[in-house]
Write a protein that holds these residues in place. Sequence first.
Motif: not given
Length: 341
Positions: A237, A282, A318, A320, A330, A334
């Motif tokens: 992320c 992400a 993702h 976002f 998400q 996942w």
Amino acid sequence: MWKPDLIMENLYHSYENKRRQQKRAENAEQTKIRLKQRLIKSLDIALEEKDELRPVLLERIELEDHFRERIEFGTVWGFRVPAYVLLPKSLTERTAAVLALHGHGYGSRQIVGLHPDGTDNTCKPDLHGNYALELVRRGFIVVVPEMIGFGDRRLAADQKDGKVGNSSCQTLASHLFLYGISLAGLRVQEARRALDYVLSREDVDPARVGSFGFSGGGLIAAYTVAIDERIKATVLCAFVNTFKGSIMHVHHCIDNYLPGVLEYSELPELLGLLAPRPLFIASGQQDPIFPIETVEAAIQYLQHVYDEARAGEKLGVHLFEGVHEVNGSQAYPWLVEALES
């Protein structure tokens, strides 16, 4: 020419061309083996032997929906690493576990629902999103080591006068460079020892171990997973990008830099070493330090790598609405699916 801008740009492209020429002389498997070997060498810390883990339980607290333990274990060079272990109350058999690696901030407490002083933080989550808490509430055993340079593992001078949220990255990294060692390398070796601890637990299913890294923790997660196949699924992320688009474009902490890496790889190529294992990316579309344009370029490259490995469905994305922050809306489901029995 007095200003170095154009020369530095040309230098980047000259190394880019060298890498392309090297890849043309190889097949995909040869490239993957070479990149992994070079990354392992870059992350080397001249380790003669690992310390014994010798885990010690420091505290165990029962909370509403999980248990929170604080432990310590040995890694390398005599270091003892404090870590939080979050345990679901519903455990009846071996279950999936996640190695959660925090980013810049005040350390492991920041993602387990605590203030810097260890008291409960019941406020709205900050940019870290309390993702270790979110993971344990989805049934994972979550191990959260304190990375060197943060929280309780800062240098003494950086903890004076009750300082909070600062790091020892600059001093540690610059001193380690003098020994030919990177701070990233030390952190990766400690993350692998944390993984050794995870797999030593009798309540963990060794076939269902994942990782979740945010920002600088994403870097350590990515490099660890690239060279250690014991981790079966990974969430990165606010990290995936290119070197040129992120740490060469925007000011970043020195702990992001791995000497000599552009000689053999750009960041997306290193991330390609995770294929065909499940990977979820992400990233906030307004993240100012990992710009979305080069996030998308990295994803495009990785989609090609995963498709070539016949694992296109194992790459999740993702992008976002948000900045440099965790959004697990998400990513959490996942990872649950990726680590199902």
